[in-house]
Design a protein around this motif. Sequence first.
Motif, PDB file in Angstrom:
ATOM      1  N   THR A 177      42.250  57.790  21.798  1.00 16.53           N
ATOM      2  CA  THR A 177      42.215  57.859  23.255  1.00 16.53           C
ATOM      3  C   THR A 177      41.266  58.945  23.744  1.00 16.53           C
ATOM      4  O   THR A 177      40.423  58.714  24.625  1.00 16.53           O
ATOM      5  CB  THR A 177      43.619  58.104  23.815  1.00 16.53           C
ATOM      6  N   VAL A 196      46.897  58.992  32.342  1.00 22.04           N
ATOM      7  CA  VAL A 196      46.675  58.157  31.159  1.00 22.04           C
ATOM      8  C   VAL A 196      47.500  58.773  30.033  1.00 22.04           C
ATOM      9  O   VAL A 196      47.335  59.949  29.711  1.00 22.04           O
ATOM     10  CB  VAL A 196      45.191  58.109  30.769  1.00 22.04           C
ATOM     11  N   PHE A 271      45.536  50.757  23.446  1.00 20.58           N
ATOM     12  CA  PHE A 271      44.339  51.336  24.063  1.00 20.58           C
ATOM     13  C   PHE A 271      43.097  50.602  23.571  1.00 20.58           C
ATOM     14  O   PHE A 271      43.010  50.187  22.412  1.00 20.58           O
ATOM     15  CB  PHE A 271      44.219  52.815  23.718  1.00 20.58           C
ATOM     16  N   GLY A 273      38.726  51.248  24.187  1.00 11.78           N
ATOM     17  CA  GLY A 273      37.727  52.096  24.829  1.00 11.78           C
ATOM     18  C   GLY A 273      36.332  51.807  24.336  1.00 11.78           C
ATOM     19  O   GLY A 273      36.120  51.121  23.327  1.00 11.78           O
ATOM     20  N   LEU A 287      40.879  51.573  28.751  1.00 12.72           N
ATOM     21  CA  LEU A 287      42.077  51.005  29.352  1.00 12.72           C
ATOM     22  C   LEU A 287      43.253  51.332  28.448  1.00 12.72           C
ATOM     23  O   LEU A 287      43.155  51.212  27.220  1.00 12.72           O
ATOM     24  CB  LEU A 287      41.943  49.485  29.494  1.00 12.72           C
ATOM     25  N   GLY A 289      47.799  51.298  28.086  1.00 14.73           N
ATOM     26  CA  GLY A 289      49.094  50.867  28.596  1.00 14.73           C
ATOM     27  C   GLY A 289      50.209  51.363  27.709  1.00 14.73           C
ATOM     28  O   GLY A 289      50.017  51.619  26.517  1.00 14.73           O
ATOM     29  N   ARG A 303      50.440  51.370  33.348  1.00 17.86           N
ATOM     30  CA  ARG A 303      49.073  50.903  33.212  1.00 17.86           C
ATOM     31  C   ARG A 303      48.113  51.975  33.711  1.00 17.86           C
ATOM     32  O   ARG A 303      48.380  52.624  34.728  1.00 17.86           O
ATOM     33  CB  ARG A 303      48.862  49.611  34.008  1.00 17.86           C
ATOM     34  N   SER A 304      46.988  52.143  33.031  1.00 16.59           N
ATOM     35  CA  SER A 304      46.042  53.192  33.419  1.00 16.59           C
ATOM     36  C   SER A 304      44.642  52.860  32.921  1.00 16.59           C
ATOM     37  O   SER A 304      44.459  52.035  32.022  1.00 16.59           O
ATOM     38  CB  SER A 304      46.496  54.540  32.855  1.00 16.59           C
ATOM     39  N   TRP A 305      43.680  53.542  33.504  1.00 12.42           N
ATOM     40  CA  TRP A 305      42.298  53.422  33.052  1.00 12.42           C
ATOM     41  C   TRP A 305      41.533  54.675  33.475  1.00 12.42           C
ATOM     42  O   TRP A 305      41.960  55.412  34.358  1.00 12.42           O
ATOM     43  CB  TRP A 305      41.616  52.173  33.612  1.00 12.42           C
ATOM     44  N   GLY A 326      46.653  55.992  37.084  1.00 11.47           N
ATOM     45  CA  GLY A 326      47.720  55.303  36.378  1.00 11.47           C
ATOM     46  C   GLY A 326      48.900  55.060  37.297  1.00 11.47           C
ATOM     47  O   GLY A 326      49.082  55.761  38.293  1.00 11.47           O
TER      48      GLY A 326
END
Length: 399
Positions: A177, A196, A271, A273, A287, A289, A303-305, A326
Amino acid sequence: LQQQQARIEQLEKQASERRPPALTAAEPAAKPLAAPAPVAPLAASTPVAAPALAPTSSSTPAETPPASLPPPSLMTFYGKLDLFAEANWGGSPGSRLAMESGGMNGSRVGVKGASDLTGNVKLVYTLEAGFFGNNGRPAQSSGGNTRLFGRQAYVGVEGRLGKLTFGRQYSPYFLETIRFDSFENGYGSPTNDGNVKPGPTRYDSAVVYAAPKYRGFSGMGMVALGGKTGKSDENALGLSLNYTQGPLGLGVSYLNDNHNAYASQRTRFAFAGGSYQIGKVKIMGGLAGANISPDQGVASEWRSWFIGSRIDVTSSGQLWLNYGEGHTRDAPVSDRGLVYAAAWMETINLQTKAYLAYSRHLNDPAAAFAPSGTGAYDYYTVSPGDTANGLALGIQYTF
């Protein structure tokens, strides 16, 4: 007899004439001998063979050195000190001024080393302790559990087929990440403030295998054993896969934590990337989750990005930019958080860096995200719905 006596007196006289006269106080002493001319030293890279010593008659077979000895173990002592001054404002509880440790990287000291086992395999080990540079206290300790080597403590083997290690180690999901985070989990990063979720940073009792790079691909796998009686299934499993080719970087990762780091829930993380280098600009993002299944209550999905960049502005300075957000899917009250961050990282020399970072956090009614250092002792806290700002000026010294 008279002739012999005369001969003895003649010899004594001749001998006395050959002796040098004694120096008097007025006479100078003889000049000292000139120092020998200096010998040019051998180059550092030139090996010097030691002379062979012939064994004496008293030597025994036990005293004779073996024909070949294994090479000595190589050990390195290393560390990093990261200190920063911080100003926070915007939250309803008020503003804050502080000196903290671990703005962009956690402060640490450690030893690591390797020793050849065979021609292609070596034993490796690392013992790394975290600490807070602003107060000297040990880091990675909580709940009365003080860790001596809280950052890393492992031993293993490494060869052409990869690296296999055992002990307290980084989670492959966490490493994957932050690999695509332009701030690398540093001050103001969305992977640091909670927008995130990178999962647990490290796991105890972990077995980690890192595969060698092959045609741009590399991977890592982890099993962390829970060690609980009657709960042999409560472990953690992590996987990551990377691809790097020229300016392009891609990565995916997965982590399934079954009541290991989180005692009352099972959490699964995923994840994906990527990054791309365009001249002096590197763009990266991902991205992420998390599916959270508590023992009691309702399951939820986070959920996040995020997206960011690193720009080589000068020969010694980089501009870092980052944005992330997020939220909980279908939350009854919105807990969305947004963060904008910018930092300047100046390389002073091979061991010293200085940085200036600013981050702004916007929170919906059920969110309370705020800026903080990646390994800080204390943090700025705000109320849900507040807007939080942070400004950090720090220095890093690596040895």
